[in-house]
Motif scaffolding. Structure first.
Motif, short mmCIF file in Angstrom:
data_model
loop_
_atom_site.label_atom_id
_atom_site.label_comp_id
_atom_site.label_asym_id
_atom_site.label_seq_id
_atom_site.Cartn_x
_atom_site.Cartn_y
_atom_site.Cartn_z
N LYS A 1 19.84 80.34 27.77
CA LYS A 1 20.09 82.29 27.65
C LYS A 1 18.48 82.82 27.33
N GLY A 2 17.92 82.22 26.94
CA GLY A 2 16.44 83.18 26.83
C GLY A 2 15.90 82.68 28.31
N THR A 3 15.63 82.32 29.36
CA THR A 3 15.37 82.91 30.64
C THR A 3 15.80 84.13 30.77
N THR A 4 15.57 84.73 32.12
CA THR A 4 15.68 85.61 32.34
C THR A 4 17.32 85.55 33.58
N LEU A 5 17.16 84.76 33.99
CA LEU A 5 18.52 84.49 34.84
C LEU A 5 19.53 83.45 33.68
N LEU B 1 5.12 60.50 45.28
CA LEU B 1 5.39 62.55 46.12
C LEU B 1 5.74 63.13 44.09
N LYS B 2 5.50 64.24 44.50
CA LYS B 2 5.48 64.64 43.53
C LYS B 2 6.25 65.65 43.30
N GLY B 3 6.79 66.42 42.24
CA GLY B 3 7.65 67.72 42.02
C GLY B 3 7.63 68.71 40.94
N LYS B 4 7.51 69.58 42.00
CA LYS B 4 7.88 70.76 40.62
C LYS B 4 8.97 72.27 40.10
N PHE B 5 9.32 71.95 39.27
CA PHE B 5 11.02 72.39 39.39
C PHE B 5 10.34 74.04 38.29
N ILE B 6 11.05 75.50 38.64
CA ILE B 6 10.38 76.67 37.81
C ILE B 6 11.69 77.53 37.87
N MET B 7 12.05 78.17 37.07
CA MET B 7 13.07 79.13 37.25
C MET B 7 13.00 80.26 36.23
N LYS B 8 13.17 81.14 36.56
CA LYS B 8 12.64 82.88 35.34
C LYS B 8 14.41 83.23 34.90
#
Length: 449
Positions: free
Chosen positions: A49-53, A442-449
């Motif tokens: 809940k602390g993320t914008t979305l 193979l590397k991956g990065k996920f980000i959610m705001k």
């Protein structure tokens, strides 16, 4: 002294996290092929809940309250206390899949739970209402944890899954995911950082042949130029690889995902199999969403207003704009021939194909282009696009990954949330992947705001 205290607190948190994950891992079959570990479901839900979305969806739009109403109604109708159900999903969760002589088996573990027997009875009463007909799950408890799934097979399998290598490879997180097959291992972690939900993952090869496959597919690939092209503002996908067909094989085998048929559903897998030798390895997908038009469409359907004279009303604008481009070193005539071989029904409008799904397809400047609109209208859409790299939120996200990454997916959730909330909202989701020569993965990065 302050440094000593900070170090001690960090060390304490790390040890506590490790202990929680290790306790769960001890209950997982040692031979598990796929494992999911989530600790402190309730606490991390609050952090979400602390993320914008998360704040907009959960707090502002109260989606969790809507879900809670259904759960509580089902609970009370079956003489159960909803809090008993909530308690079962407030601690930790583990899920695993393993193979036996009779086939694949699955188990989900929840706990520790106070009064686990009560939680078992409550879930057994309520859960069937949310499951398909004739679908049943067996649940047992040891007084502290709930075990859901193939509990008979689970009771005899050897326990104790090694997760220390996962924890050491990634930042401290609350969710860990592990999977693998004879060719590749995949690992991922989710964690919160500065009001962002972030994730990191790797796909590593188990054999020299698989390692060479990864390296040749993604080693020198970069979507930097694709991200510099004009793109729609709501969602943009960019992929660069040596072979889309081989990349598709990795995705479909491990994630049951096809980038080509998912983005151009009118074109079958058989078609892409036939055309694969002529694909150059580039894929761009752009989506624009007219939220006002979409909401108006929903409202019209709900009101069921049939009194409008359609002959006097201009056609409503499409709430969804979709354009995809696949690199292609063939001609328009070759495209028609291959579509005919794959038994794809279409009509020809000048130099454009129209499928039964009302998708327009043509060849231009080294790409197969597909769109929900005809060529003239699509050209007008293209004039409204701006380079993806100029989007402030995307630029912020992309600073966390190498400049030369082979894949990016960006969803600007703020364009939708802003209309729904009546004010500007900066929120989005992004995923990137790239080949690391340092680690040969193979590397991956996920980000959610």
């Amino acid at each position: 002294m302050k440094r000593v205290i900070v170090f001690f607190l960090f060390f304490l948190v790390a040890i506590t996290t490790l202990a929680s994950v290790e306790e769960l891992a001890a209950k997982i079959p040692s031979s598990a092929l796929n494992v999911l570990l989530i600790e402190d479901l309730k606490g991390n839900y609050e952090k979400l809940k602390g993320t914008t979305l998360g704040d907009v969806l959960i707090n502002q739009l109260a989606l969790d309250q809507i879900a809670a109403q259904y759960i509580e109604m089902a609970a009370y109708n079956n003489g159960q206390d909803p809090q008993t159900i909530y308690n079962a999903f407030s601690a930790d969760l583990a899920a695993a899949t393993w193979n036996t002589e009779s086939g694949a088996k699955n188990i989900v573990i929840l706990g520790p739970i106070d009064k686990a027997e009560n939680a078992k009875k409550a879930i057994e009463s309520v859960l069937p209402q949310f499951l398909p007909e004739n679908f049943s799950l067996k649940i047992v408890t040891d007084g502290k944890y709930l075990y859901v799934g193939d509990v008979d097979a689970y009771s005899t399998v050897k326990k104790g899954y090694q997760v220390s290598n996962i924890i050491s490879d990634f930042p401290n997180g609350f969710m860990y995911l592990v999977g693998g097959d004879e060719e590749f291992d995949q690992k991922a972690v989710l964690y919160f950082e500065d009001s962002f939900l972030k994730g990191e993952g790797t796909l590593s090869a188990k054999t020299p042949e698989s390692a060479e496959k990864l390296r040749s597919l993604f080693g020198s690939a970069s979507v930097k130029e694709l991200e510099a092209n004009p793109r729609f503002s709501f969602a943009a996908l960019s992929l660069k690889t040596r072979s889309i067909a081989d990349a598709e094989g990795i995705l479909s085998d491990r994630f049951n995902l096809s980038l080509t048929t998912s983005t151009i559903p009118a074109l079958s897998k058989d078609f892409f199999d036939k055309i694969s030798s002529k694909l150059t390895g580039e894929l761009l997908v752009d989506v624009e969403l007219d939220v006002d038009a979409l909401l108006n469409s929903f409202m019209s359907m709900q009101m069921g207003d049939d009194t409008t004279d359609e002959s006097e009303t201009a056609p409503a604008p499409l709430p969804l704009k979709l354009i995809s481009k696949i690199g292609f070193n063939g001609s328009y005539d070759e495209l028609l021939s291959l579509m005919k071989e794959a038994d794809i029904a279409y009509t020809v409008e000048e130099d454009t194909v129209k499928t039964e799904q009302d998708l327009y397809i043509w060849v231009d400047n080294g790409y197969i282009i597909s769109s929900l609109a005809n060529k003239v209208e699509t050209d007008s859409w293209l004039q409204q696009m701006t380079p993806l790299k100029d989007n402030a939120l995307f630029a912020q996200f992309s600073k966390e990954v190498p400049v030369d990454h082979s894949f990016s997916l960006f969803i600007n959730a703020g364009t939708v949330l802003g209309v729904m909330m009546g004010s500007e909202v900066e929120s989005g989701i992004a995923f990137f992947s790239w080949y690391s020569y340092d680690d040969n993965v193979l590397k991956g990065k996920f980000i959610m705001k």
